[in-house]
Design an enzyme around this catalytic site. Sequence first.
Site, mmCIF file in Angstrom:
data_model
loop_
_atom_site.group_PDB
_atom_site.id
_atom_site.type_symbol
_atom_site.label_atom_id
_atom_site.label_comp_id
_atom_site.label_asym_id
_atom_site.label_seq_id
_atom_site.Cartn_x
_atom_site.Cartn_y
_atom_site.Cartn_z
ATOM 1 N N SER A 240 33.219 -36.567 -1.012
ATOM 2 C CA SER A 240 34.303 -36.310 -1.801
ATOM 3 C C SER A 240 34.770 -37.334 -2.484
ATOM 4 O O SER A 240 34.064 -38.425 -2.851
ATOM 5 C CB SER A 240 35.491 -36.200 -0.709
ATOM 6 N N LYS A 241 35.987 -37.271 -3.534
ATOM 7 C CA LYS A 241 36.327 -38.291 -4.537
ATOM 8 C C LYS A 241 36.464 -39.606 -3.734
ATOM 9 O O LYS A 241 36.162 -40.928 -4.318
ATOM 10 C CB LYS A 241 37.500 -37.942 -5.139
ATOM 11 N N ARG A 242 36.932 -39.632 -2.571
ATOM 12 C CA ARG A 242 37.135 -41.016 -2.037
ATOM 13 C C ARG A 242 35.897 -41.334 -0.855
ATOM 14 O O ARG A 242 36.008 -42.250 -0.014
ATOM 15 C CB ARG A 242 38.381 -41.011 -1.026
ATOM 16 N N HIS A 243 34.743 -40.559 -1.036
ATOM 17 C CA HIS A 243 33.777 -40.575 -0.320
ATOM 18 C C HIS A 243 32.328 -40.795 -1.194
ATOM 19 O O HIS A 243 31.742 -39.821 -1.303
ATOM 20 C CB HIS A 243 33.705 -39.764 0.773
#
Length: 474
Positions: A240-243
């Site tokens: 994901s975007k934060r991952h």
Amino acid sequence: MTFRTRFAPSPTGFLHIGGARTALFCHLYARHLGGEWLLRIEDTDQERSTPEAVAAIFAGLNWLGLHPDGEPVFQSKNQARHLAAAHQLLAMGKAYRCYCTREELESMRSEQREKKEKPRYDGRCARRVDFSGIADRPYVIRFKTPPEGKTTWEDLIQGSISFANTELDDLILVRSDGLPTYNLAVVVDDHDMGITHVIRGEDHISNTPRQIPLFQALGWSVPLYAHMPLLHGADGAKLSKRHGAVSVLNYRENGFLPEAVNNYLVRLGWSHGEQEIFTMAEMESLFDIRDVGRSAAIFNQSKLEWLNGHHIRSSRQDRLAVVLVDHLRLIGIENPDLTLVAAVVPLFQERAKTMVEMAEKARFFFVEDVRPYDMKAIEKYCKPDLLPALAHLITELATLTEWQDSFLQAAFDRTLQAHDLKMGQLAQPVRIALTGTPVSPGIHEVVLVLGQQKSLHRLQAGLAFFQESIHGVS
RNA sequence: GUCCCCAUCGUCUAGCGGCCUAGGACGCUGGCCUCUCACGCCGGUAACACGGGUUCGAUUCCCGUUGGGGACGCCA
């Protein structure tokens, strides 16, 4: 009837590799069916949607060569339609107003969690008969989910999936600020756009049993669904975007070719016998969403690099030259000689896994001075007894009247013979003088592209440096 | 916690009951080629999560266990 898929990202950030794969699969299956695929920007969340993100999504798709049919649809522009559908449901008695406050909902959820139940709305406002005292409070519109039975669909990828309706709560259709929510908007737009196949990530599976009853309540036909297994990072968790997920445009920056990225992505969850390399045309004709596997895949950088190397090798040289110019600029070669760029591409086509690597390896062709030399290499290869041979080679090359391979070959042969050396002994000092490093394309190729004047200049400078450093050491 | 989904080499995968002493690719690795590095070629390493069934026969079908993932928002 035309088959139609859609790619529906929310513009809250860049297009990352997982989104790119979804877009690719939408594109491929639509092309495979001879249908269309549309782009819909799901910008109903005014807080988080940004025009920059919209532009980034367009740019990412464009770089990958994934061009949707028709104009992009902006979901926020269809609000009136979404609201009309909600009021239609209200009029039919299939939806109701809910006056519960956020605090009420929160305490309801925490109680349910304590009792180890799945948190869900209990439908208390649907049963409410007394509206005195609350009628002027803000309300949301909730869908009256069928209270019993189950919602089942035949997923094109996952097979039969079934949810008991008791698992589903009465979802909110319209927020208290009067704006439609995601699930309502999706159903209305998918219907209005004539979507026949919904291809999306597996993380949407739980939305599907909420959307199907909505289609049915509105009297609309339900599209076919295909939920793609998610892409995981090296740690096995959803990308994901934060991952760890980065923009697909980062791959361009890192020297990847879009066809390599597409080729890599299509093989995640899909295969065709033992074939690894696919052109876009092959993918379009062979790809079938029903052949996609059900398990999540982990992103593997080294396979992408291998594929990228392959696509660099099989790419047209004039095209590669254009890309190389961009990457040379990124490492400080502002206005590379285009003739030189064209001459250099074939020397590195088989030696670079990325265009960044190609630019770095080719850099010595574009600079005036190859210093600093690789000192460890000089120590290892530039033995004192080789220097006379190097001097000899310089005079041989200086006398050449034609700068051609056969002449070069002869000059080298005469030098080697005169000093009783093997090419393996002389090559490295020459290479270091020419490039500054012990690694490069073949000596003849380098010298040929460099030209007589530059070659001689570099060899002389190198010889002088080697002599000096050897004397300095001893 | 509840619900849903998944499960073959480290990774991506082939396999849709006997063709499997499980095939290919990346990676790693031995060798060949060779002026270095690549490319290319030849070889090696390494997997059916576990336990029950069904069957003459299970990697393939069913159930359970374990493990992993996802979803549980007035986000999308």
